[in-house]
Scaffold this motif. Structure first.
Motif, PDB file in Angstrom:
ATOM      1  N   THR A   4       0.850  -1.102   0.167  1.00  0.00           N
ATOM      2  CA  THR A   4       0.087   0.131  -0.001  1.00  0.00           C
ATOM      3  C   THR A   4       0.925   1.381  -0.109  1.00  0.00           C
ATOM      4  OG1 THR A   4      -1.745  -1.193   1.176  1.00  0.00           O
ATOM      5  CG2 THR A   4      -1.640   1.238   1.251  1.00  0.00           C
ATOM      6  N   GLU A   5       1.928   1.319   0.807  1.00  0.00           N
ATOM      7  CA  GLU A   5       2.858   2.523   0.845  1.00  0.00           C
ATOM      8  C   GLU A   5       3.471   2.583  -0.342  1.00  0.00           C
ATOM      9  OE1 GLU A   5       4.988   1.574   4.491  1.00  0.00           O
ATOM     10  OE2 GLU A   5       3.196   2.346   5.741  1.00  0.00           O
ATOM     11  N   LYS A   6       3.824   1.557  -0.837  1.00  0.00           N
ATOM     12  CA  LYS A   6       4.848   1.558  -2.137  1.00  0.00           C
ATOM     13  C   LYS A   6       4.012   2.027  -3.124  1.00  0.00           C
ATOM     14  CE  LYS A   6       5.428  -1.847  -4.783  1.00  0.00           C
ATOM     15  NZ  LYS A   6       5.475  -2.976  -5.864  1.00  0.00           N
ATOM     16  N   LEU A   7       2.600   1.740  -3.457  1.00  0.00           N
ATOM     17  CA  LEU A   7       1.817   2.249  -4.509  1.00  0.00           C
ATOM     18  C   LEU A   7       1.451   3.550  -4.300  1.00  0.00           C
ATOM     19  CD1 LEU A   7      -0.450  -0.957  -4.705  1.00  0.00           C
ATOM     20  CD2 LEU A   7       1.506  -0.073  -6.260  1.00  0.00           C
ATOM     21  N   ILE A   8       1.189   4.086  -3.379  1.00  0.00           N
ATOM     22  CA  ILE A   8       0.762   5.365  -2.658  1.00  0.00           C
ATOM     23  C   ILE A   8       2.053   6.339  -3.097  1.00  0.00           C
ATOM     24  CG2 ILE A   8       0.178   7.294  -1.190  1.00  0.00           C
ATOM     25  CD1 ILE A   8      -1.496   5.100   0.070  1.00  0.00           C
ATOM     26  N   ALA A   9       3.129   5.850  -2.890  1.00  0.00           N
ATOM     27  CA  ALA A   9       4.429   6.573  -2.979  1.00  0.00           C
ATOM     28  C   ALA A   9       4.940   6.621  -4.471  1.00  0.00           C
ATOM     29  CB  ALA A   9       5.839   6.043  -2.166  1.00  0.00           C
ATOM     30  N   ASP A 114      -4.087  -7.806   2.359  1.00  0.00           N
ATOM     31  CA  ASP A 114      -4.259  -9.377   1.760  1.00  0.00           C
ATOM     32  C   ASP A 114      -4.807  -9.626   0.559  1.00  0.00           C
ATOM     33  OD1 ASP A 114      -6.705  -8.836   2.898  1.00  0.00           O
ATOM     34  OD2 ASP A 114      -6.937 -10.570   3.645  1.00  0.00           O
ATOM     35  N   ARG A 115      -5.220  -8.474  -0.056  1.00  0.00           N
ATOM     36  CA  ARG A 115      -5.801  -8.675  -1.350  1.00  0.00           C
ATOM     37  C   ARG A 115      -5.121  -7.959  -2.456  1.00  0.00           C
ATOM     38  NH1 ARG A 115     -11.318  -6.441  -2.149  1.00  0.00           N
ATOM     39  NH2 ARG A 115     -11.078  -7.752  -3.924  1.00  0.00           N
ATOM     40  N   GLY A 129      -6.717  -4.286 -19.779  1.00  0.00           N
ATOM     41  CA  GLY A 129      -5.980  -4.270 -18.619  1.00  0.00           C
ATOM     42  C   GLY A 129      -6.429  -4.922 -17.514  1.00  0.00           C
ATOM     43  N   ASN A 130      -6.992  -6.196 -17.718  1.00  0.00           N
ATOM     44  CA  ASN A 130      -7.508  -6.753 -16.677  1.00  0.00           C
ATOM     45  C   ASN A 130      -6.989  -8.438 -16.464  1.00  0.00           C
ATOM     46  OD1 ASN A 130      -8.801  -8.164 -18.723  1.00  0.00           O
ATOM     47  ND2 ASN A 130     -10.800  -7.723 -18.244  1.00  0.00           N
ATOM     48  N   GLY A 131      -7.385  -8.974 -15.336  1.00  0.00           N
ATOM     49  CA  GLY A 131      -6.845 -10.090 -15.155  1.00  0.00           C
ATOM     50  C   GLY A 131      -5.543 -10.329 -14.582  1.00  0.00           C
ATOM     51  N   VAL A 132      -5.213  -9.272 -13.828  1.00  0.00           N
ATOM     52  CA  VAL A 132      -4.006  -9.159 -13.424  1.00  0.00           C
ATOM     53  C   VAL A 132      -4.357  -9.254 -11.602  1.00  0.00           C
ATOM     54  CG1 VAL A 132      -2.961  -8.231 -15.122  1.00  0.00           C
ATOM     55  CG2 VAL A 132      -4.013  -6.759 -13.648  1.00  0.00           C
ATOM     56  N   THR A 133      -3.281  -9.171 -11.006  1.00  0.00           N
ATOM     57  CA  THR A 133      -3.364  -8.840  -9.548  1.00  0.00           C
ATOM     58  C   THR A 133      -4.010  -7.419  -9.201  1.00  0.00           C
ATOM     59  OG1 THR A 133      -1.286  -8.118  -9.131  1.00  0.00           O
ATOM     60  CG2 THR A 133      -1.694 -10.607  -8.934  1.00  0.00           C
ATOM     61  N   TYR A 134      -4.414  -7.225  -8.201  1.00  0.00           N
ATOM     62  CA  TYR A 134      -4.754  -5.831  -7.776  1.00  0.00           C
ATOM     63  C   TYR A 134      -3.468  -4.960  -7.853  1.00  0.00           C
ATOM     64  CZ  TYR A 134      -9.589  -7.213  -6.915  1.00  0.00           C
ATOM     65  OH  TYR A 134     -10.823  -7.559  -7.390  1.00  0.00           O
ATOM     66  N   GLU A 135      -2.552  -5.448  -7.265  1.00  0.00           N
ATOM     67  CA  GLU A 135      -1.341  -4.802  -7.294  1.00  0.00           C
ATOM     68  C   GLU A 135      -0.976  -4.376  -8.596  1.00  0.00           C
ATOM     69  OE1 GLU A 135       3.479  -4.812  -5.539  1.00  0.00           O
ATOM     70  OE2 GLU A 135       2.118  -6.450  -5.589  1.00  0.00           O
ATOM     71  N   ALA A 136      -0.852  -5.258  -9.518  1.00  0.00           N
ATOM     72  CA  ALA A 136      -0.518  -4.938 -10.920  1.00  0.00           C
ATOM     73  C   ALA A 136      -1.343  -3.906 -11.618  1.00  0.00           C
ATOM     74  CB  ALA A 136      -0.519  -6.154 -11.920  1.00  0.00           C
TER      75      ALA A 136
END
Length: 161
Positions: A4-9, A114-115, A129-136
């Protein structure tokens, strides 16, 4: 650093920070005049305003996917038409884009840790752009912002001389 912190940064760096590749998105937009925003130079199919609408549409779409929406083309379309030049509309578009990213940041911040590694609820279709992880998914939107910010910077150089 947690995801979460990495994505926001990363999102903040691209939009307002000092990314290694060049100016941040909002710094690029601050260089765009109203006149330049709606001009479509020869050889291009999009204006800066059109690219901004596209970026806004996908920011909304990704935010909705984090809320569980099934992947699809953005509700307003992939490439909404910017319409006739309007200075107020240009300012509002920039404000809407900033608000959409603040909203996205809030959703990222509240997304269950955890998601992030779970797959989105759709089969892989690169055009959507679908079928990937939420992070991706978020990393992809950040890359999308970078790509189109570069286009905006180049178009602005062309139309502003």
């Amino acid at each position: 650093m947690i995801i979460t912190e990495k994505l926001i940064a990363s999102l903040q760096s691209v939009l307002t920070g000092d990314p290694w590749y060049g100016p941040a998105t909002y710094d690029i937009l601050n260089q765009v005049s109203f006149d330049a925003a709606y001009e479509t130079p020869p050889g291009s199919i999009h204006s800066i305003a059109g690219i901004m609408l596209h970026m806004l549409s996908w920011t909304h779409e990704v935010t909705e996917r984090l809320h569980g929406k099934e992947a699809s083309e953005p509700a307003g379309g992939d490439w909404p038409k910017p319409g006739h030049p309007d200075e107020h509309k240009w300012q509002q578009l920039q404000n809407d884009f900033k608000l959409a990213n603040v909203t996205l940041e809030g959703v990222i911040n509240g997304f269950p840790a955890d998601r992030w590694s779970q797959l989105t609820n759709d089969h892989r279709d690169p055009s959507l752009g679908n079928g990937v992880t939420y992070e991706a998914l978020i990393e992809g939107l950040i890359q999308h912002h970078i790509y189109h910010s570069g286009q905006i910077a180049l178009l602005n150089r062309i139309v502003s001389g």
